[in-house]
Motif scaffolding. Structure first.
Motif, PDB file in Angstrom:
ATOM      1  N   GLY A 131       2.092  -5.228  -3.519  1.00 44.17           N
ATOM      2  CA  GLY A 131       1.121  -5.602  -2.579  1.00 44.17           C
ATOM      3  C   GLY A 131       0.760  -6.909  -2.251  1.00 44.17           C
ATOM      4  N   LYS A 132       0.786  -7.915  -3.438  1.00 45.49           N
ATOM      5  CA  LYS A 132       0.692  -9.389  -3.363  1.00 45.49           C
ATOM      6  C   LYS A 132       1.691 -10.010  -2.444  1.00 45.49           C
ATOM      7  CE  LYS A 132       0.118 -13.569  -6.033  1.00 45.49           C
ATOM      8  NZ  LYS A 132      -0.079 -14.011  -7.229  1.00 45.49           N
ATOM      9  N   VAL A 133       3.094  -9.851  -2.808  1.00 42.39           N
ATOM     10  CA  VAL A 133       4.202 -10.527  -2.327  1.00 42.39           C
ATOM     11  C   VAL A 133       4.353 -10.032  -0.739  1.00 42.39           C
ATOM     12  CG1 VAL A 133       5.482 -10.723  -4.307  1.00 42.39           C
ATOM     13  CG2 VAL A 133       6.068  -8.714  -3.213  1.00 42.39           C
ATOM     14  N   ALA A 134       3.817  -8.723  -0.437  1.00 40.21           N
ATOM     15  CA  ALA A 134       3.944  -8.150   1.047  1.00 40.21           C
ATOM     16  C   ALA A 134       2.768  -8.967   1.688  1.00 40.21           C
ATOM     17  CB  ALA A 134       3.925  -6.735   1.146  1.00 40.21           C
ATOM     18  N   LEU A 135       1.730  -8.926   1.141  1.00 38.84           N
ATOM     19  CA  LEU A 135       0.790  -9.933   1.635  1.00 38.84           C
ATOM     20  C   LEU A 135       0.881 -11.203   2.005  1.00 38.84           C
ATOM     21  CD1 LEU A 135      -2.246 -10.347   2.549  1.00 38.84           C
ATOM     22  CD2 LEU A 135      -2.894 -10.606   0.199  1.00 38.84           C
ATOM     23  N   ARG A 136       1.486 -12.109   0.915  1.00 34.35           N
ATOM     24  CA  ARG A 136       1.917 -13.146   1.286  1.00 34.35           C
ATOM     25  C   ARG A 136       2.991 -13.431   2.246  1.00 34.35           C
ATOM     26  NH1 ARG A 136       0.706 -16.572  -3.303  1.00 34.35           N
ATOM     27  NH2 ARG A 136      -1.504 -16.353  -3.842  1.00 34.35           N
TER      28      ARG A 136
ATOM     29  N   LEU B 115       2.009  -6.747   6.381  1.00 32.99           N
ATOM     30  CA  LEU B 115       0.515  -6.391   5.965  1.00 32.99           C
ATOM     31  C   LEU B 115       0.460  -4.884   6.074  1.00 32.99           C
ATOM     32  CD1 LEU B 115      -0.960  -9.061   8.274  1.00 32.99           C
ATOM     33  CD2 LEU B 115      -1.059  -9.209   5.998  1.00 32.99           C
ATOM     34  N   LEU B 116       1.017  -4.133   6.706  1.00 28.50           N
ATOM     35  CA  LEU B 116       0.816  -2.837   6.586  1.00 28.50           C
ATOM     36  C   LEU B 116       1.103  -2.191   5.359  1.00 28.50           C
ATOM     37  CD1 LEU B 116       1.624  -1.328  10.172  1.00 28.50           C
ATOM     38  CD2 LEU B 116      -0.720  -1.390   9.132  1.00 28.50           C
ATOM     39  N   GLN B 117       2.529  -2.673   4.741  1.00 28.45           N
ATOM     40  CA  GLN B 117       3.144  -2.551   3.651  1.00 28.45           C
ATOM     41  C   GLN B 117       1.958  -2.833   2.445  1.00 28.45           C
ATOM     42  OE1 GLN B 117       6.951  -3.919   3.142  1.00 28.45           O
ATOM     43  NE2 GLN B 117       7.158  -3.430   1.111  1.00 28.45           N
ATOM     44  N   SER B 118       1.254  -4.159   2.664  1.00 20.91           N
ATOM     45  CA  SER B 118       0.416  -4.663   1.400  1.00 20.91           C
ATOM     46  C   SER B 118      -0.803  -3.460   1.332  1.00 20.91           C
ATOM     47  CB  SER B 118       0.347  -5.914   1.839  1.00 20.91           C
ATOM     48  OG  SER B 118      -0.852  -6.311   0.784  1.00 20.91           O
ATOM     49  N   ASN B 119      -1.119  -3.166   2.617  1.00 24.11           N
ATOM     50  CA  ASN B 119      -2.217  -2.365   2.565  1.00 24.11           C
ATOM     51  C   ASN B 119      -2.244  -1.021   1.843  1.00 24.11           C
ATOM     52  OD1 ASN B 119      -5.111  -1.984   3.994  1.00 24.11           O
ATOM     53  ND2 ASN B 119      -3.992  -0.309   4.890  1.00 24.11           N
ATOM     54  N   MET B 120      -0.765  -0.444   2.204  1.00 22.99           N
ATOM     55  CA  MET B 120      -0.695   0.796   1.322  1.00 22.99           C
ATOM     56  C   MET B 120      -0.687   0.391  -0.330  1.00 22.99           C
ATOM     57  SD  MET B 120       2.843   2.041   3.543  1.00 22.99           S
ATOM     58  CE  MET B 120       2.834   3.475   2.546  1.00 22.99           C
ATOM     59  N   LYS B 121      -0.655  -0.563  -0.762  1.00 19.83           N
ATOM     60  CA  LYS B 121      -0.581  -0.777  -2.053  1.00 19.83           C
ATOM     61  C   LYS B 121      -2.110  -1.178  -2.483  1.00 19.83           C
ATOM     62  CE  LYS B 121       3.689  -0.151  -2.878  1.00 19.83           C
ATOM     63  NZ  LYS B 121       3.913   1.006  -3.777  1.00 19.83           N
ATOM     64  N   ASP B 122      -2.836  -1.935  -1.777  1.00 18.63           N
ATOM     65  CA  ASP B 122      -4.168  -2.604  -1.948  1.00 18.63           C
ATOM     66  C   ASP B 122      -5.026  -2.517  -0.777  1.00 18.63           C
ATOM     67  OD1 ASP B 122      -6.296  -3.539  -3.055  1.00 18.63           O
ATOM     68  OD2 ASP B 122      -5.368  -5.477  -3.660  1.00 18.63           O
ATOM     69  N   ALA B 123      -5.596  -1.295  -0.421  1.00 16.75           N
ATOM     70  CA  ALA B 123      -6.716  -1.226   0.990  1.00 16.75           C
ATOM     71  C   ALA B 123      -7.842  -1.991   0.727  1.00 16.75           C
ATOM     72  CB  ALA B 123      -6.454   0.137   1.422  1.00 16.75           C
TER      73      ALA B 123
ATOM     74  N   ASN C 255      -8.331  -5.029  -0.500  1.00 19.68           N
ATOM     75  CA  ASN C 255      -8.173  -6.444  -0.781  1.00 19.68           C
ATOM     76  C   ASN C 255      -8.910  -7.191   0.652  1.00 19.68           C
ATOM     77  OD1 ASN C 255      -6.513  -8.935  -0.069  1.00 19.68           O
ATOM     78  ND2 ASN C 255      -6.034  -8.523  -2.477  1.00 19.68           N
ATOM     79  N   PHE C 256      -9.627  -8.147   0.451  1.00 20.54           N
ATOM     80  CA  PHE C 256     -10.303  -8.888   1.501  1.00 20.54           C
ATOM     81  C   PHE C 256      -9.153  -9.272   2.583  1.00 20.54           C
ATOM     82  CE2 PHE C 256     -11.365 -12.928   3.462  1.00 20.54           C
ATOM     83  CZ  PHE C 256     -12.401 -12.708   4.067  1.00 20.54           C
ATOM     84  N   GLU C 257      -8.253 -10.095   1.762  1.00 20.86           N
ATOM     85  CA  GLU C 257      -7.268 -10.948   2.690  1.00 20.86           C
ATOM     86  C   GLU C 257      -6.279  -9.835   3.384  1.00 20.86           C
ATOM     87  OE1 GLU C 257      -6.030 -15.116   1.217  1.00 20.86           O
ATOM     88  OE2 GLU C 257      -5.263 -13.426  -0.229  1.00 20.86           O
ATOM     89  N   VAL C 258      -6.049  -8.725   2.847  1.00 19.40           N
ATOM     90  CA  VAL C 258      -5.172  -7.695   3.500  1.00 19.40           C
ATOM     91  C   VAL C 258      -5.896  -7.281   4.797  1.00 19.40           C
ATOM     92  CG1 VAL C 258      -4.372  -5.563   3.554  1.00 19.40           C
ATOM     93  CG2 VAL C 258      -3.879  -6.917   1.515  1.00 19.40           C
ATOM     94  N   ASN C 259      -7.093  -6.982   4.602  1.00 18.51           N
ATOM     95  CA  ASN C 259      -7.801  -6.349   6.013  1.00 18.51           C
ATOM     96  C   ASN C 259      -8.317  -7.545   6.929  1.00 18.51           C
ATOM     97  OD1 ASN C 259      -8.686  -3.515   5.308  1.00 18.51           O
ATOM     98  ND2 ASN C 259      -9.162  -4.384   3.530  1.00 18.51           N
ATOM     99  N   TYR C 260      -8.430  -8.959   6.264  1.00 16.29           N
ATOM    100  CA  TYR C 260      -8.801  -9.955   7.306  1.00 16.29           C
ATOM    101  C   TYR C 260      -7.616 -10.101   8.099  1.00 16.29           C
ATOM    102  CZ  TYR C 260      -9.179 -14.674   8.855  1.00 16.29           C
ATOM    103  OH  TYR C 260      -9.244 -15.661   9.887  1.00 16.29           O
ATOM    104  N   TYR C 261      -6.332 -10.354   7.445  1.00 18.70           N
ATOM    105  CA  TYR C 261      -5.249 -10.735   8.214  1.00 18.70           C
ATOM    106  C   TYR C 261      -4.786  -9.451   9.233  1.00 18.70           C
ATOM    107  CZ  TYR C 261      -4.662 -15.176   6.160  1.00 18.70           C
ATOM    108  OH  TYR C 261      -4.702 -16.651   5.813  1.00 18.70           O
ATOM    109  N   LEU C 262      -4.766  -8.353   8.724  1.00 20.37           N
ATOM    110  CA  LEU C 262      -4.571  -7.171   9.618  1.00 20.37           C
ATOM    111  C   LEU C 262      -5.298  -7.117  10.749  1.00 20.37           C
ATOM    112  CD1 LEU C 262      -4.046  -3.969   7.304  1.00 20.37           C
ATOM    113  CD2 LEU C 262      -2.742  -4.937   8.891  1.00 20.37           C
ATOM    114  N   GLY C 263      -6.740  -7.595  10.772  1.00 25.37           N
ATOM    115  CA  GLY C 263      -7.588  -7.642  11.963  1.00 25.37           C
ATOM    116  C   GLY C 263      -7.241  -8.858  12.565  1.00 25.37           C
ATOM    117  N   LEU C 264      -6.733  -9.819  12.144  1.00 26.62           N
ATOM    118  CA  LEU C 264      -6.350 -11.069  12.942  1.00 26.62           C
ATOM    119  C   LEU C 264      -5.274 -10.810  13.751  1.00 26.62           C
ATOM    120  CD1 LEU C 264      -6.331 -14.094  13.543  1.00 26.62           C
ATOM    121  CD2 LEU C 264      -4.881 -14.401  11.656  1.00 26.62           C
ATOM    122  N   VAL C 265      -4.172  -9.963  13.106  1.00 27.74           N
ATOM    123  CA  VAL C 265      -2.928  -9.675  13.589  1.00 27.74           C
ATOM    124  C   VAL C 265      -3.305  -8.643  14.849  1.00 27.74           C
ATOM    125  CG1 VAL C 265      -0.676  -8.536  13.437  1.00 27.74           C
ATOM    126  CG2 VAL C 265      -1.293 -10.196  11.981  1.00 27.74           C
ATOM    127  N   TYR C 266      -3.831  -7.777  14.530  1.00 25.29           N
ATOM    128  CA  TYR C 266      -4.293  -6.844  15.988  1.00 25.29           C
ATOM    129  C   TYR C 266      -5.026  -7.355  16.650  1.00 25.29           C
ATOM    130  CZ  TYR C 266      -2.882  -2.737  12.949  1.00 25.29           C
ATOM    131  OH  TYR C 266      -2.301  -1.472  12.397  1.00 25.29           O
TER     132      TYR C 266
END
Length: 449
Positions: free
Chosen positions: A95-100, A118-126, A128-139
């Motif tokens: 989750g961390k390395v996919a997020l990074r 980011l979607l791969q990271s989200n599957m491991k740690d939904a 996580n603030f950074e996961v959700n923030y960067y997913l929102g940014l990308v979308y």
């Protein structure tokens, strides 16, 4: 493969040398020791990777150092390798390395590829603030606002004080023209960062859309000197003043915007276009035409510029047409009276009455006529003048015809500076109502000039 590994090692050694040079001459403070330690780690890790490209400790150390030093392009290649081998190595935090990896791609504005990681990271740690923030940014960058907003709201549940997340949510609502929904998020950003120009601009824009123009103008006026938002702020204030009927203030706003340095071309063209409209409305035709010519040199098909140039070039040479389209009410009525009484050569018409309504002006004349028995009498003609340059619809012609019939008027004539709709023309066929459109009006105005 060997050549690629050697190239990678050379890059790592070069980075190590740079980091070591940072530490020279700075004394033995913490930063100096840290840089030397990083250089040593880089050197050791690069040797390990030369022997084993999938060495997990080496990949982890290198990716972390590059990421910490904001060398995202170099960090990315190592994070990608870690993501690749993570399924068969439980010791890797997938989750961390996919997020990074996703964050590094965001820094490079590679939004589509970033989404995959980011979607791969989200599957491991939904959660996580950074996961959700960067997913929102990308979308949001992909303009998929329906997916961006839920991700960002989830991020804000974890960290409500994040100004960056609040700003992106506000932008998502703003871009969808959901202005009320954007307001609370903009207020959070402005409370935390009173000098955030982007939030100030969007807040003022939302205020205009919500009917609070006076409040927004104060903010836009404050932003007018800003090198980034100044031109857009001048546009907004100018449009507001124009819509309020204050053409002089609008001209000043647009001129200020055009004097700002480094204004993007799109905003420069819009400022010139709006300023030209103000000049035309105040009978400054030469100045307006000069601006349109400047626009046409940059973009020949910008909005309706070619049509406007044709229209106002003619208008600048025809004083009667100027009065018809933009003259005062008194001058317009006087012109309508001249048109009606001089409608036909030798008509010998007598002016009876003129009456102005919101949508049109009526002029009644009397015309000598002769009955079947040879007796002389006078019959009434009614002219209805429309100043609009658009299409006049059937409902107006139908109402005019009914008025003509009710008042036993011998002839009715509708005159417009634009055109009549197909329905209006069809209705007038076979009825005592003549429709006069712009082309014929132009000839009449030139004749009576």
């Amino acid at each position: 493969m060997v050549i690629l590994i050697l190239a990678g090692v050379l890059i790592l050694v070069a980075v190590a040398i740079v980091l070591m040079m940072k530490g020279r001459g700075a004394g033995k403070d913490e930063a100096d020791i840290k840089n030397k330690n990083e250089a040593k780690v880089l050197k050791d890790a690069s040797r390990k990777l030369a022997k084993d490209p999938d060495n997990i400790p080496a990949l982890t150390q290198l990716s972390e150092i590059f990421y910490a030093n904001e060398l995202y392009d170099k960090a990315l290649q190592h994070y990608k390798n870690l993501v690749r081998i993570a399924p068969i190595h439980n010791e890797i935090n997938e989750g961390k390395v996919a997020l990074r990896a996703g964050i590094c791609l965001c820094k490079a504005e590679e939004w589509g590829e970033a989404l995959k990681y980011l979607l791969q990271s989200n599957m491991k740690d939904a959660s996580n603030f950074e996961v959700n923030y960067y997913l929102g940014l990308v979308y949001s960058k992909l303009k998929d606002y329906a997916k961006a907003v839920p991700c960002l709201k989830k991020a804000l549940i974890i960290n409500p004080a994040s100004t960056a997340a609040n700003m992106i949510v506000a932008r998502c609502f703003y871009e969808q023209r959901h202005f009320k929904e954007a307001l609370p998020y903009l207020k959070v950003v402005m409370a935390a960062e009173p000098n955030n120009k982007e939030a100030m601009f969007d807040y003022a824009d939302v205020m205009v859309e919500e009917g609070h123009g006076e409040k927004s103008i104060k903010i836009f006026s404050h932003l007018r000197p800003d090198p980034v938002y100044g031109a857009r702020a001048c546009l907004r204030t100018g449009v507001f003043h124009y819509n309020q009927g204050d053409k002089k203030a609008a001209v000043d706003d647009f001129l200020i915007g055009l004097k700002l340095p480094n204004t993007p071309q799109a905003e420069t063209l819009e400022l010139k276009y709006r300023l030209a409209m103000c000049y035309f409305d105040t009978n400054r035709y030469k100045e307006g035409l000069a601006l349109l010519s400047e626009i046409k040199q940059v973009n020949q098909q910008y909005k309706d510029v070619p049509t406007l140039i044709s229209r106002y070039s003619e208008l600048s040479q025809n004083t009667n047409l100027q009065v018809y389209l933009s003259g005062s009410s008194a001058d317009f009525i006087s012109l309508c009276r001249r048109i009606a009484t001089g409608w036909e050569k030798g008509l010998n018409a007598t002016f009876i009455d003129a009456h102005a309504e919101a949508a049109y002006t009526n002029v009644t004349i009397e015309v000598p006529s002769r009955g079947g028995d040879g007796s002389d009498f006078k019959e009434s003609w009614l002219f209805r003048f429309f100043r609009t340059t658009g299409a006049t619809g059937e409902i107006y012609v139908r109402e005019f015809y009914e008025y003509v019939q009710d008042h036993r008027i011998a002839k009715g004539i509708c005159v417009t500076a634009g055109t009549f709709s197909d329905g209006a023309r069809h209705f007038a066929e076979g009825r005592p109502v003549d429709l006069v459109e712009r082309d014929k009006l132009d000839k009449i105005l030139k004749r009576i000039n």
